[in-house]
Design an enzyme around this catalytic site. Structure first.
Site, PDB file in Angstrom:
ATOM      1  N   ASP A 149     -57.295  64.463 -95.970  1.00  0.00           N
ATOM      2  CA  ASP A 149     -56.441  65.654 -96.025  1.00  0.00           C
ATOM      3  C   ASP A 149     -56.635  66.436 -97.335  1.00  0.00           C
ATOM      4  OD1 ASP A 149     -54.536  67.392 -94.986  1.00  0.00           O
ATOM      5  OD2 ASP A 149     -53.076  65.823 -94.543  1.00  0.00           O
ATOM      6  N   ASP A 204     -51.626  73.203 -89.109  1.00  0.00           N
ATOM      7  CA  ASP A 204     -51.175  72.210 -88.122  1.00  0.00           C
ATOM      8  C   ASP A 204     -50.734  72.839 -86.801  1.00  0.00           C
ATOM      9  OD1 ASP A 204     -51.615  70.533 -90.206  1.00  0.00           O
ATOM     10  OD2 ASP A 204     -49.599  69.670 -90.251  1.00  0.00           O
TER      11      ASP A 204
HETATM   12  C1  GLA Z   1     -51.204  67.634 -93.010  1.00  0.00           C
HETATM   13  C2  GLA Z   1     -52.243  67.495 -91.879  1.00  0.00           C
HETATM   14  C3  GLA Z   1     -51.558  66.864 -90.683  1.00  0.00           C
HETATM   15  C4  GLA Z   1     -50.969  65.512 -91.056  1.00  0.00           C
HETATM   16  C5  GLA Z   1     -50.005  65.666 -92.225  1.00  0.00           C
HETATM   17  C6  GLA Z   1     -49.563  64.321 -92.776  1.00  0.00           C
HETATM   18  O1  GLA Z   1     -50.232  68.573 -92.689  1.00  0.00           O
HETATM   19  O2  GLA Z   1     -52.789  68.731 -91.562  1.00  0.00           O
HETATM   20  O3  GLA Z   1     -52.466  66.731 -89.607  1.00  0.00           O
HETATM   21  O4  GLA Z   1     -52.021  64.632 -91.385  1.00  0.00           O
HETATM   22  O5  GLA Z   1     -50.611  66.383 -93.297  1.00  0.00           O
HETATM   23  O6  GLA Z   1     -48.693  64.453 -93.848  1.00  0.00           O
END
Ligand code: GLA
Length: 407
Positions: A149, A204
């Site tokens: 990430d 997301d």
């Molecule tokens: C980010 C990523 C998500 C998830 C969250 C976890 O937002 O894009 O897919 O992994 O972190 O905290």
């Protein structure tokens, strides 16, 4: 004087070193699996992972091709005095090695999550400054997939940060699918193919059809919003390097027709198919969507060409995806609520794709038209296709090449 042969050997070694960071061939088709985040969030435990692995087998998901069980954020405990990352002892009391053994014994693979910065998005320890150590730890545990990430990375160069972890994984020696989760902020499609097997193209996803969910300083996005953000990116995808429009929200609250459309469009995009729902309790209708083998075959087609929008007319969009051999997939997406009539006179259409160097040539070639959601044969391309597509739904067909048409 230095002998010329030595210079050559050094040059070759340096060149192969530059490529040695990516494990080739691990994602010839888009990765398939399950990830804890969309449904479980930060409440992930070893029990959830074991039960999900059990459910992947019992529900037929594994046999449909879903292989990776990925633990997302919040599995972490503290780093030890030696800097070694530990799982949260309360949530993962048996440890990661035992969990990997359990998952592997089911014929599945285990994935894990970390972050290029100092902290993960959930505030757990990131890998910054510990990349080589973490990669060795994951290898010792038997990890097969790393989602990496991009939180708490202020001042870092994205390509460099992902390259460092890619090299660390290569040095650790265990083949790992490397999933870059950088949200598309620094055009990862341009540098990601050399480093990882897939890269997130957007922020997301959220379990809604066409919404923006405002979280204050960031937003998550419904299925149509994410779909629209893929525009222009298809040229960057192919075997071992895929655009990732995020994990699926099927079974997480949308209607069955929205879920069906979501799954169909992810297949048209040659997207990684990472389920994000509770496999232990999913309905039969959700299961049937996720294991539709003919839609999965479109996603997993060995040609590895991402589909494209061919035409749109208000809420109606027509997408095509060239498939191996001479077949094509076609998907008519109705973005609106009202049903829409689609009439396609194949003989009048010119479907061509420069990327795959292919033309459908409906005047010269005959295709059988197979509905991938009902299994019905809708005739051939000799006669017009006429169908009603309900709101928030799709008509998805495979055009199966038959013998040459005679004019
Ligand atoms: C980010 C990523 C998500 C998830 C969250 C976890 O937002 O894009 O897919 O992994 O972190 O905290």
């Amino acid at each position: 004087m230095r002998p010329a042969g030595l210079v050559l050997i050094v040059a070759v070694a340096a060149a192969s070193g530059a490529h040695a960071q990516k494990f080739d061939g691990l994602a010839a088709t888009p990765p398939m699996g399950w990830n804890s985040w969309n449904h479980v969030g930060c409440d992930v435990t070893e029990a959830v992972i074991r039960e999900t692995a059990d459910a992947m087998v019992a529900t037929g998901m594994r046999d449909a091709g879903y292989v990776y069980v990925v633990i997302d954020d919040c599995w972490h405990g503290e780093r030890g005095a030696d800097g070694k990352i530990q799982p949260d002892p309360e949530r993962f009391p048996s440890g990661m090695k035992a969990l990997a053994d359990y998952v592997h014994a089911k014929g599945l693979k285990l994935g894990i999550y970390s972050d290029a910065g100092w902290e993960t998005c959930g505030g757990r320890p990131g890998s910054r400054g510990h990349e080589y150590q973490d990669a060795l730890t994951y290898a010792a545990w038997g990890i097969d997939y790393l989602k990496y990430d991009w939180c708490a990375t202020e001042g870092l160069n994205a390509e460099g940060a992902y390259q460092t972890m890619g090299r660390a994984l290569a040095a650790a020696g265990r083949p790992v699918v490397f999933s870059l989760c950088e949200w598309g902020d620094n055009r990862p499609w341009e540098w990601g193919p050399a480093i990882g097997h897939l890269w997130r193209t957007t922020g997301d996803i959220a379990p809604c059809w066409d919404c923006e969910v405002d979280h204050g300083d960031w937003s998550s996005w419904g299925v149509l919003r994410i779909l629209d953000m893929q525009d222009g990116l298809r040229i960057h995808a192919g075997p071992d390097h895929w655009n990732d429009p995020d994990m699926m929200e099927i079974g997480n609250g949308m209607s069955a027709s929205e879920d069906r459309a979501h799954f169909s469009m992810w297949a048209m995009l040659a997207a990684p198919l990472i389920a994000g729902n509770d496999l232990r309790t999913m309905s039969e209708s959700t299961r049937a969507i996720l294991i539709n083998d003919e839609v999965i075959a479109v996603d997993q087609d060995p040609l590895g060409i991402q589909g494209f929008k061919y035409r749109s007319d208000g809420d109606l969009e027509i997408w095509f995806k060239p498939l191996a051999g001479e077949d094509w997939a076609m998907c008519v997406l109705n973005r609106g609520e009202a049903p829409r009539q689609v009439v396609l006179d194949w003989q009048a259409e010119l479907v061509a794709d420069d990327l795959a160097d292919r033309e459908a040539l409906f005047k010269a070639r005959l295709y059988r038209v197979r509905d991938l959601w009902t299994g019905e044969i809708l005739g051939t391309t000799r006669r017009k296709l006429s169908a009603e597509v309900p709101g928030h739904n799709v008509l998805m067909v495979r055009l199966i090449r038959l013998l040459d048409a005679q004019d």
